[in-house]
Design a protein around this motif. Sequence first.
Motif: not given
Ligand code: ATP
Length: 563
Positions: A239-240, A269
């Motif tokens: 889920i991403c 989502f």
């Molecule tokens: P950022 O842009 O802050 O670096 P990211 O998605 O690159 O966020 P990751 O460490 O890759 O950060 O994220 C880990 C998980 O958290 C991923 O599955 C991502 O989709 C989810 N995630 C990150 N930001 C959000 C958000 N604002 N709302 C919901 N889920 C999130």
Amino acid sequence: MTAAPENNTHNAISSERPLHFLEQQIEKDLAANKHQKIVTRFPPEPNGYLHIGHAKSICLNFGLAETFGGECNFRFDDTNPAKEDQEYIDAIIRDVQWLGFKWAGDIRYASGYFQQLYDWAIYLIEQGMAYVCHLSADETREYRGTLTEPGKNSPYRDRSVAENLAEFEKMRSGEYDEGTCILRAKIDMASPNINLRDPGLYRIRKQSHHQTGDTWCIYPSYDFAHGQEDAIEGVTHSICTLEFADHRPLYEWFIENLPVPSSPRQYEFGRLNLNYTVTSKRKLKQLVDENYVDGWDDPRMPTLAGLRRRGVRAQALRKFCEMIGVTKSDGVVEIGMLEHAIRDDLDKNAARAMCVLNPIKLTLTNYPEGESELMIAAGHPNRDDLAERELAFSRDLFIDAADFREAANKKYKRLVIGKRVRLRNAYIIEADECLKDAEDNVIEVKARIIEGTLGNDPADGIKAKGVIHWVDAKENTPCEVHMYDRLFTDEAPDAGGKDFVECINPNSLSILRGCVAEKGLVNSEVGQTYQFEREGYFCRDANDDKDTIIFNQTISLRDNFNG
Ligand code: ATP
Ligand code: MG
């Protein structure tokens, strides 16, 4: 923290709300016997601290596993050593634990699969489905085409398998410099989905890695790593957030074309966006690096570490994530909703205390000098499990400067000369006069106790106008109180190409020195949040300076914002 024994219903399907689309999907998959058990994962990249957006992803992934009796893995997506750090790994583990979730087995690392991913890259080359490309970054961009125009094939696209194997080996052994070539999948340069136009699989980074040291100088791309890691771990529902929807065909292409041990599926989502807040690790890092805030755990930061230091409890964040729900579209959540969840949680759980933020002296002229008594106050109006407090009371007290006026109209329900108020948990008093300094500031109020008013109304029937808080002048806890306002003045600090640092609120922190709290707070634990009666919620800070006790304002009692 003053955790109440409470039912953990945050993810119980028994709640009245309808199932969201991912719960429906899982229910369907389980009913169709597609899986015996679901496996989700939380896959942060250790390139910064977790923020409130990550809390949504954590609650969703771990919550689904709990709800459906499955498992949730905790995996660091550590494929870019240039931006990653052990400090971030440690902080992220602390935050997930604090939120109260349990992962399945050991913590996993993408880097733990580097050899397998490398072997699969070789496999794709051998199948004629990957090639080493020496186009420069600019040329690659030019060849890629645009949303409306197809791309062009790279001149290196039709190299033989043998040549590609040899070139990839040169990449791996460090013969090539960074940026001189990449390994690409051979898919379709004319695909309407740009992600399928021969995406990069491996790039050269002559960088030590926090987990694998100098074993590798080539690192897999996010796309080449993520789905394969899911497959290795037997993740069923990957889920991403929505921005990865366009990557899904590529995710599936790898799963179909590689001999992976399972077939995970990706679902997207809507990410959490909060107004008045930035939720991007890159931007939060900028705030830290450029000293706009005092570190990742500054109480003004929307990081989990910052929220914790501010006095927010994990239960409030879990509740908030349940309140905002899970949808297939992006939206912006009002920060007022988060504040509501925090306030509601603390109202029910925070022990009460008294603290005078801007003290002036109150002398009770008819109270005998040198005497004192102990007042007993409830720990919480409806929580017998929170210990009662003993408050020293004597002739010399402190009250807040804002709670006294020489004269005032009827709306002012505090202390006025010739009028009465009740001192919280103590007597009713009546003010007689005040003393002022050279600048005309009131520095002391003289008042009298009305006898017989401890727990009773006055015998003469003249009522008190209101209730004010106080602290004994000798038996108290001197402290410093840090008051916080929103970090950004703009509702959408990073929207539409705005420079978010220009929207920083210059008054987001004000430090009140010379505050006095009731004596018992000398023994307050770091991280414990109290309601300072009539003032708001405040959390004991972990400051190293042992001489000063600091309380961070978590949130005001009532919402000051209309929104
Ligand atoms: P950022 O842009 O802050 O670096 P990211 O998605 O690159 O966020 P990751 O460490 O890759 O950060 O994220 C880990 C998980 O958290 C991923 O599955 C991502 O989709 C989810 N995630 C990150 N930001 C959000 C958000 N604002 N709302 C919901 N889920 C999130
Ligand atoms: Mg990322």
